[in-house]
Design a protein around this motif. Structure first.
Motif, PDB file in Angstrom:
ATOM      1  N   GLN A  66       0.847  -1.186   0.000  1.00  0.00           N
ATOM      2  CA  GLN A  66       0.000   0.000   0.000  1.00  0.00           C
ATOM      3  C   GLN A  66       0.887   1.242   0.000  1.00  0.00           C
ATOM      4  OE1 GLN A  66      -3.441   0.029  -0.167  1.00  0.00           O
ATOM      5  NE2 GLN A  66      -3.187  -2.189  -0.469  1.00  0.00           N
ATOM      6  N   ALA A  67       0.589   2.166  -0.910  1.00  0.00           N
ATOM      7  CA  ALA A  67       1.403   3.378  -1.039  1.00  0.00           C
ATOM      8  C   ALA A  67       0.729   4.551  -0.326  1.00  0.00           C
ATOM      9  CB  ALA A  67       1.611   3.720  -2.507  1.00  0.00           C
ATOM     10  N   VAL A  68       1.526   5.301   0.418  1.00  0.00           N
ATOM     11  CA  VAL A  68       1.061   6.518   1.096  1.00  0.00           C
ATOM     12  C   VAL A  68       1.993   7.653   0.716  1.00  0.00           C
ATOM     13  CG1 VAL A  68       0.600   7.637   3.307  1.00  0.00           C
ATOM     14  CG2 VAL A  68       0.167   5.178   3.038  1.00  0.00           C
ATOM     15  N   PHE A 123       5.732   2.747   1.541  1.00  0.00           N
ATOM     16  CA  PHE A 123       5.056   1.537   1.076  1.00  0.00           C
ATOM     17  C   PHE A 123       4.975   0.554   2.238  1.00  0.00           C
ATOM     18  CE2 PHE A 123       6.135   3.547  -2.813  1.00  0.00           C
ATOM     19  CZ  PHE A 123       5.208   3.117  -3.745  1.00  0.00           C
ATOM     20  N   ASP A 124       3.756   0.091   2.520  1.00  0.00           N
ATOM     21  CA  ASP A 124       3.501  -0.803   3.652  1.00  0.00           C
ATOM     22  C   ASP A 124       2.971  -2.148   3.158  1.00  0.00           C
ATOM     23  OD1 ASP A 124       4.015   1.159   5.799  1.00  0.00           O
ATOM     24  OD2 ASP A 124       2.228   2.153   5.013  1.00  0.00           O
ATOM     25  N   ARG A 125       3.437  -3.215   3.811  1.00  0.00           N
ATOM     26  CA  ARG A 125       2.913  -4.556   3.551  1.00  0.00           C
ATOM     27  C   ARG A 125       3.098  -5.375   4.809  1.00  0.00           C
ATOM     28  NH1 ARG A 125       4.277  -8.887  -1.347  1.00  0.00           N
ATOM     29  NH2 ARG A 125       3.791 -10.760  -0.109  1.00  0.00           N
ATOM     30  N   GLU A 126       2.082  -6.123   5.151  1.00  0.00           N
ATOM     31  CA  GLU A 126       2.140  -6.938   6.358  1.00  0.00           C
ATOM     32  C   GLU A 126       3.311  -7.913   6.281  1.00  0.00           C
ATOM     33  OE1 GLU A 126      -0.759  -9.840   9.077  1.00  0.00           O
ATOM     34  OE2 GLU A 126      -1.526  -8.890   7.248  1.00  0.00           O
ATOM     35  N   GLY A 127       4.048  -7.999   7.375  1.00  0.00           N
ATOM     36  CA  GLY A 127       5.185  -8.907   7.436  1.00  0.00           C
ATOM     37  C   GLY A 127       6.495  -8.283   6.996  1.00  0.00           C
ATOM     38  N   PHE A 128       6.460  -7.030   6.550  1.00  0.00           N
ATOM     39  CA  PHE A 128       7.671  -6.341   6.094  1.00  0.00           C
ATOM     40  C   PHE A 128       7.777  -4.984   6.786  1.00  0.00           C
ATOM     41  CE2 PHE A 128       6.730  -9.302   2.715  1.00  0.00           C
ATOM     42  CZ  PHE A 128       7.968  -9.727   2.256  1.00  0.00           C
ATOM     43  N   HIS A 169      13.109   2.712   6.004  1.00  0.00           N
ATOM     44  CA  HIS A 169      12.209   3.565   6.767  1.00  0.00           C
ATOM     45  C   HIS A 169      12.740   3.721   8.190  1.00  0.00           C
ATOM     46  CE1 HIS A 169       8.737   4.129   9.559  1.00  0.00           C
ATOM     47  NE2 HIS A 169       8.410   5.030   8.658  1.00  0.00           N
ATOM     48  N   VAL A 170      12.715   4.942   8.681  1.00  0.00           N
ATOM     49  CA  VAL A 170      13.117   5.218  10.058  1.00  0.00           C
ATOM     50  C   VAL A 170      11.934   5.859  10.763  1.00  0.00           C
ATOM     51  CG1 VAL A 170      14.662   6.528  11.550  1.00  0.00           C
ATOM     52  CG2 VAL A 170      15.533   5.509   9.439  1.00  0.00           C
TER      53      VAL A 170
END
Length: 334
Positions: free
Chosen positions: A41-43, A60-65, A116-117
């Motif tokens: 998912q892009a934000v 960019f978000d994804r479950e497990g990462f 990502h921080v």
């Protein structure tokens, strides 16, 4: 017809441009860094116009990462993209944490994939508190991070082990920034041009006293503002290293202190006085005369960027303008 017009307008908005280009860039970048390209998912974290194009940052978000960051600039400029890649790679090299890692680059998309921080920018943290102790804490942490970054200059340029001082000393060259400020005065309709000229004359007088003086140099950030530092608890992380270059170390420190004085200072207190906590925590050598010169350069650069007509200033620009006018007379000793 109206629907087509709205569609074209949407495609030219920075956020729409950044989102579309960012998704395409991520599809190319993710496999290069060993990540799947689907299911994210892009934000859009930031998007702004830049000339005829745009620049932006996406998460960019994804479950497990862990989240991933894409930074891009449009239209694509291969040479500029390669320079950005090299700058971020240098910034991450041998620094003891506190720096975003470069994971992959896609020059054909004008994009970088970064680690990502967590955290909020120092500007956001300070804008949401009136606690003077919190301001001091954030400024001290920011100054300490900047000192660590400058002290790592030898490693950044392949010089081996970290040094206990900035990588070298160099003579101060005041004429290039002064020449740029004079050129801006000729080319732009600068507000309060007479007062600007008096401040520039005072700065030129200071410059004569330090021209050629030996001053600490380092690999500097080049755009050291509170918006380019992330704060998470007691940890500060630098971001956005596209302007990294060898230069007088005081340029970075002056930029940081001016940013703090404008946004969070009170009254006419200048950046060198009001931001003392940041100076105290800076771990490398400080050259006060050169620091003051570059603070003046930064103030006048922000002044020259202001539209002449008040109606043309955004609320943010209007606030910066008002603060410059509060600070400048005392700072330049007019």
């Amino acid at each position: 017809m109206a629907g087509a017009v709205e569609q074209r307008r949407a495609m030219t908005e920075p956020k729409a441009q950044v989102l579309s280009a960012g998704r395409a860039a991520f599809s190319a970048l993710a496999p290069r860094a060993g990540f799947p390209s689907e299911g994210w998912q892009a934000v859009v974290l930031s998007a702004r116009r830049e000339g005829t194009g745009a620049r932006g940052v996406l998460r960019f978000d994804r479950e497990g990462f862990a989240p991933l960051i894409v930074k891009l600039r449009l239209p694509v400029d291969a040479a500029r993209s390669e320079a950005a890649r090299a700058a971020h790679a240098l910034a991450a090299h041998n620094l003891p944490g506190g720096t975003v890692r470069l994971l992959a680059a896609a020059p054909d998309h004008g994009a970088l994939l970064l680690s990502h921080v967590p955290g909020r920018t120092a500007w956001e943290v300070l804008s949401q508190t009136e606690d003077s102790a919190e301001r001091i804490r954030v400024l001290r942490a920011s100054g300490a991070w900047l000192g660590t970054f400058h002290l790592a200059g030898g490693a950044l340029t392949g010089g081996g082990a970290k040094r206990s001082a900035p990588q070298s000393d160099q003579p101060v060259q005041t004429e290039p920034p002064l020449r740029r400020l004079r050129r801006l005065a000729r080319q732009r309709d600068i507000p309060q041009a007479g007062q600007y000229a008096r401040c520039l004359a005072a700065l030129s007088h200071w410059a004569a006293a330090i021209e050629g003086q030996i001053t600490p140099a380092a690999v500097i950030h080049g755009d050291m503002t509170l918006s380019n530092l992330l704060v998470e608890g007691d940890t500060v992380t630098g971001i956005d290293f596209e302007n990294i270059a060898p230069a007088p170390a005081m340029r970075d420190l002056a930029s940081l202190l001016v940013d703090d004085a404008i946004w969070f200072g009170q009254g006419a207190e200048g950046p060198v006085e009001v931001s003392a906590p940041g100076i105290d925590a800076y771990q490398a050598q400080i050259d006060v005369a050169v620091l003051r010169f570059y603070a003046g350069v930064r103030l006048l650069s922000l002044w020259a960027a202001q539209p002449n007509e008040p109606a043309d200033r955004s609320p943010r620009r209007a606030y910066v303008w008002d603060r410059i006018q509060e600070i400048a007379p005392d700072f330049f000793m007019l």
